[in-house]
Write a protein that holds these residues in place. Sequence first.
Motif, PDB file in Angstrom:
ATOM      1  N   GLY A  17      32.435  61.497  33.136  1.00  0.00           N
ATOM      2  CA  GLY A  17      33.782  60.992  33.699  1.00  0.00           C
ATOM      3  C   GLY A  17      33.280  59.642  34.423  1.00  0.00           C
ATOM      4  O   GLY A  17      34.336  58.964  34.764  1.00  0.00           O
ATOM      5  N   ARG A  18      32.074  59.082  34.568  1.00  0.00           N
ATOM      6  CA  ARG A  18      31.780  57.952  35.129  1.00  0.00           C
ATOM      7  C   ARG A  18      32.195  56.494  34.320  1.00  0.00           C
ATOM      8  O   ARG A  18      32.604  55.627  34.836  1.00  0.00           O
ATOM      9  N   ALA A  19      32.227  56.671  33.084  1.00  0.00           N
ATOM     10  CA  ALA A  19      32.818  55.469  32.250  1.00  0.00           C
ATOM     11  C   ALA A  19      34.037  55.248  32.556  1.00  0.00           C
ATOM     12  O   ALA A  19      34.520  53.926  32.547  1.00  0.00           O
ATOM     13  N   GLY A  20      34.994  56.028  32.657  1.00  0.00           N
ATOM     14  CA  GLY A  20      36.307  55.553  33.087  1.00  0.00           C
ATOM     15  C   GLY A  20      36.599  55.035  34.443  1.00  0.00           C
ATOM     16  O   GLY A  20      37.199  54.025  34.517  1.00  0.00           O
ATOM     17  N   CYS A  21      35.448  55.489  35.485  1.00  0.00           N
ATOM     18  CA  CYS A  21      35.356  54.716  36.653  1.00  0.00           C
ATOM     19  C   CYS A  21      35.022  53.363  36.575  1.00  0.00           C
ATOM     20  O   CYS A  21      35.831  52.449  37.041  1.00  0.00           O
ATOM     21  N   ILE A  22      33.929  53.111  35.742  1.00  0.00           N
ATOM     22  CA  ILE A  22      33.571  51.583  35.423  1.00  0.00           C
ATOM     23  C   ILE A  22      34.766  50.593  34.666  1.00  0.00           C
ATOM     24  O   ILE A  22      34.777  49.640  35.140  1.00  0.00           O
ATOM     25  N   ALA A  23      35.315  51.508  33.840  1.00  0.00           N
ATOM     26  CA  ALA A  23      36.397  50.568  33.026  1.00  0.00           C
ATOM     27  C   ALA A  23      37.483  50.203  34.103  1.00  0.00           C
ATOM     28  O   ALA A  23      38.123  49.096  34.087  1.00  0.00           O
ATOM     29  N   PHE A  24      37.709  51.332  35.095  1.00  0.00           N
ATOM     30  CA  PHE A  24      38.927  50.995  35.837  1.00  0.00           C
ATOM     31  C   PHE A  24      38.571  49.652  36.927  1.00  0.00           C
ATOM     32  O   PHE A  24      39.508  48.964  37.124  1.00  0.00           O
ATOM     33  N   GLY A  25      37.344  49.903  37.268  1.00  0.00           N
ATOM     34  CA  GLY A  25      36.729  48.869  38.234  1.00  0.00           C
ATOM     35  C   GLY A  25      36.876  47.295  37.597  1.00  0.00           C
ATOM     36  O   GLY A  25      37.072  46.472  38.221  1.00  0.00           O
ATOM     37  N   ALA A  26      36.428  47.479  35.933  1.00  0.00           N
ATOM     38  CA  ALA A  26      36.420  46.157  35.490  1.00  0.00           C
ATOM     39  C   ALA A  26      38.038  45.614  35.488  1.00  0.00           C
ATOM     40  O   ALA A  26      38.226  44.471  35.720  1.00  0.00           O
ATOM     41  N   VAL A  27      38.829  46.510  35.055  1.00  0.00           N
ATOM     42  CA  VAL A  27      40.268  46.056  34.882  1.00  0.00           C
ATOM     43  C   VAL A  27      40.734  45.541  36.369  1.00  0.00           C
ATOM     44  O   VAL A  27      41.439  44.505  36.537  1.00  0.00           O
ATOM     45  N   LEU A  28      40.442  46.264  37.567  1.00  0.00           N
ATOM     46  CA  LEU A  28      40.784  45.931  38.809  1.00  0.00           C
ATOM     47  C   LEU A  28      40.292  44.540  39.020  1.00  0.00           C
ATOM     48  O   LEU A  28      40.843  43.652  39.674  1.00  0.00           O
ATOM     49  N   GLY A  29      38.920  44.340  38.774  1.00  0.00           N
ATOM     50  CA  GLY A  29      38.432  43.109  39.043  1.00  0.00           C
ATOM     51  C   GLY A  29      38.916  41.658  38.297  1.00  0.00           C
ATOM     52  O   GLY A  29      39.127  40.543  38.836  1.00  0.00           O
ATOM     53  N   ILE A  30      39.254  42.063  37.094  1.00  0.00           N
ATOM     54  CA  ILE A  30      39.923  41.084  36.318  1.00  0.00           C
ATOM     55  C   ILE A  30      41.324  40.732  36.747  1.00  0.00           C
ATOM     56  O   ILE A  30      41.627  39.454  36.775  1.00  0.00           O
ATOM     57  N   ALA A  31      41.940  42.044  37.100  1.00  0.00           N
ATOM     58  CA  ALA A  31      43.410  41.614  37.720  1.00  0.00           C
ATOM     59  C   ALA A  31      43.298  40.892  38.960  1.00  0.00           C
ATOM     60  O   ALA A  31      44.095  39.782  39.269  1.00  0.00           O
TER      61      ALA A  31
ATOM     62  N   GLY B 269      40.635  38.791  40.021  1.00  0.00           N
ATOM     63  CA  GLY B 269      40.494  37.557  39.812  1.00  0.00           C
ATOM     64  C   GLY B 269      41.528  36.716  39.047  1.00  0.00           C
ATOM     65  O   GLY B 269      41.605  35.150  39.543  1.00  0.00           O
ATOM     66  N   SER B 270      42.382  37.045  38.333  1.00  0.00           N
ATOM     67  CA  SER B 270      43.657  36.363  37.829  1.00  0.00           C
ATOM     68  C   SER B 270      44.592  36.033  38.959  1.00  0.00           C
ATOM     69  O   SER B 270      45.121  35.073  39.015  1.00  0.00           O
ATOM     70  N   ILE B 271      44.587  36.912  39.580  1.00  0.00           N
ATOM     71  CA  ILE B 271      45.566  36.784  40.846  1.00  0.00           C
ATOM     72  C   ILE B 271      45.171  35.835  41.791  1.00  0.00           C
ATOM     73  O   ILE B 271      46.010  34.832  42.264  1.00  0.00           O
ATOM     74  N   PHE B 272      43.984  35.601  42.110  1.00  0.00           N
ATOM     75  CA  PHE B 272      43.308  34.475  42.934  1.00  0.00           C
ATOM     76  C   PHE B 272      43.309  33.452  42.058  1.00  0.00           C
ATOM     77  O   PHE B 272      43.559  32.172  42.738  1.00  0.00           O
ATOM     78  N   THR B 273      42.902  33.220  40.780  1.00  0.00           N
ATOM     79  CA  THR B 273      43.031  31.848  40.261  1.00  0.00           C
ATOM     80  C   THR B 273      44.126  31.475  40.082  1.00  0.00           C
ATOM     81  O   THR B 273      44.470  30.048  40.247  1.00  0.00           O
ATOM     82  N   PHE B 274      45.470  31.992  39.975  1.00  0.00           N
ATOM     83  CA  PHE B 274      46.663  31.390  39.724  1.00  0.00           C
ATOM     84  C   PHE B 274      47.688  31.211  41.110  1.00  0.00           C
ATOM     85  O   PHE B 274      48.400  30.230  41.012  1.00  0.00           O
ATOM     86  N   PHE B 275      47.283  32.138  42.009  1.00  0.00           N
ATOM     87  CA  PHE B 275      47.987  31.971  43.452  1.00  0.00           C
ATOM     88  C   PHE B 275      47.040  31.325  44.631  1.00  0.00           C
ATOM     89  O   PHE B 275      47.612  30.606  45.469  1.00  0.00           O
ATOM     90  N   ALA B 276      46.034  31.687  44.699  1.00  0.00           N
ATOM     91  CA  ALA B 276      45.286  31.188  45.835  1.00  0.00           C
ATOM     92  C   ALA B 276      44.346  30.143  45.716  1.00  0.00           C
ATOM     93  O   ALA B 276      44.193  29.284  46.523  1.00  0.00           O
ATOM     94  N   LEU B 277      43.748  29.755  44.537  1.00  0.00           N
ATOM     95  CA  LEU B 277      43.126  28.777  43.923  1.00  0.00           C
ATOM     96  C   LEU B 277      43.800  27.432  44.261  1.00  0.00           C
ATOM     97  O   LEU B 277      43.165  26.542  44.807  1.00  0.00           O
ATOM     98  N   PRO B 278      44.962  27.176  43.579  1.00  0.00           N
ATOM     99  CA  PRO B 278      45.516  25.892  43.656  1.00  0.00           C
ATOM    100  C   PRO B 278      45.783  25.553  45.118  1.00  0.00           C
ATOM    101  O   PRO B 278      45.508  24.297  45.395  1.00  0.00           O
TER     102      PRO B 278
END
Length: 182
Positions: free
Chosen positions: A23-37, A39-48
Amino acid sequence: MTHDDAPPVRRPVRDEDVQSREGRAGCIAFGAVLGIAAGSIFTFFALPPLIDHFVGETRVAVRAAYEDETRIIRVVSVVQAPDLEPTPAGGPSDRIVIRLAVTARESWKPSPDDFRLELADGGDRLSPLPSLASAAETGLSFAPGEERTLILRYALPASGSAVPRALHLQHPAVRFELPTLR
């Protein structure tokens, strides 16, 4: 043979240990998706805004001039006036006309989209109307050492405030505060 001399005993892997890690592989994948999301929000909205705060536009006060190694630019006037060319029936007859005093120390050919007009209502910035062949002052090409007036014309929006707040030059990043309309 003593107990210390005995070869080490290897335990067989039980199926229970493998199942508890599946069951741990699903948690790691979920964490990776949350990290990408995130990071994307920060890049497009907070960084400029952060970049604008630390590196942002050079602000030029009303009646002041912007000067760098290649040009000197000063806003001379801002008026709401009829356009320099006739408009078709039913079309807008008023424009925001901005006159700039420009001294080019080197050859300079900005694009029309380099000059954006910000209105007081905070909507989208306006691009200038195309240059007119019949009015040399609307041309965007400057020879080295040339001093002349540049006229920028902006169509008024159909709705909303038509009060100009600032003129933004994209390259280099400069914000000219504009005087009130005459």
